[in-house]
Design an enzyme around this catalytic site. Sequence first.
Site, short mmCIF file in Angstrom:
data_model
loop_
_atom_site.label_atom_id
_atom_site.label_comp_id
_atom_site.label_asym_id
_atom_site.label_seq_id
_atom_site.Cartn_x
_atom_site.Cartn_y
_atom_site.Cartn_z
N CYS A 69 25.26 39.81 -0.16
CA CYS A 69 25.22 38.45 0.35
C CYS A 69 26.66 37.97 0.34
CB CYS A 69 24.27 37.55 -0.44
SG CYS A 69 24.77 37.10 -2.12
N HIS A 102 27.41 52.74 -18.48
CA HIS A 102 27.12 52.03 -19.73
C HIS A 102 25.84 51.21 -19.69
CE1 HIS A 102 31.54 52.15 -21.30
NE2 HIS A 102 31.07 53.33 -20.97
N HIS A 137 24.95 53.64 -25.62
CA HIS A 137 24.62 52.76 -24.49
C HIS A 137 23.10 52.69 -24.28
CE1 HIS A 137 28.86 52.70 -23.74
NE2 HIS A 137 28.88 54.01 -23.58
#
Length: 149
Positions: A69, A102, A137
């Site tokens: 957008c 991550h 992570h």
Amino acid sequence: MTIDKRIVLSSDHSAIQMRQVIAVHIKALGWQAIDIGPMTAESTPYPKHGEGAARLVASGDCRFGILLCGTGQGIMMAANKVKGIRCGVCMDTFSARMIRQHNDANMLSIGVRVVGEGLALDIVDAFLTAQFEGGRHAARVEMIQTLEM
């Protein structure tokens, strides 16, 4: 083509041209582009386009999603309301790699009024080639998932 190679693309009216360029680019890389965005420049609300793409990723019908957008922010916010979606706005390749490595992001959002076509394609490449690193992570992604309602 398997679901693992399907990417849904969507945008609002401001990003039709860039979305189409990205669709051609990812097809050349061996991905299947599922384009559900608008085809005319008539004003259309970005939340419905972000949600529609996010639902295809959350359902497992598509591996990844790419949203566009004006700034990338609004459509990303809408997508992130769908359970199971981790979408980040990226205006550089480093961030695109990091949200995959991550955060195990499954959607990417780009602002077409912020980055040009060449950089947008580099961002897409960085996102698609990065792999989730897991390890410490993974625990953090699980924490994010527990926040979902």
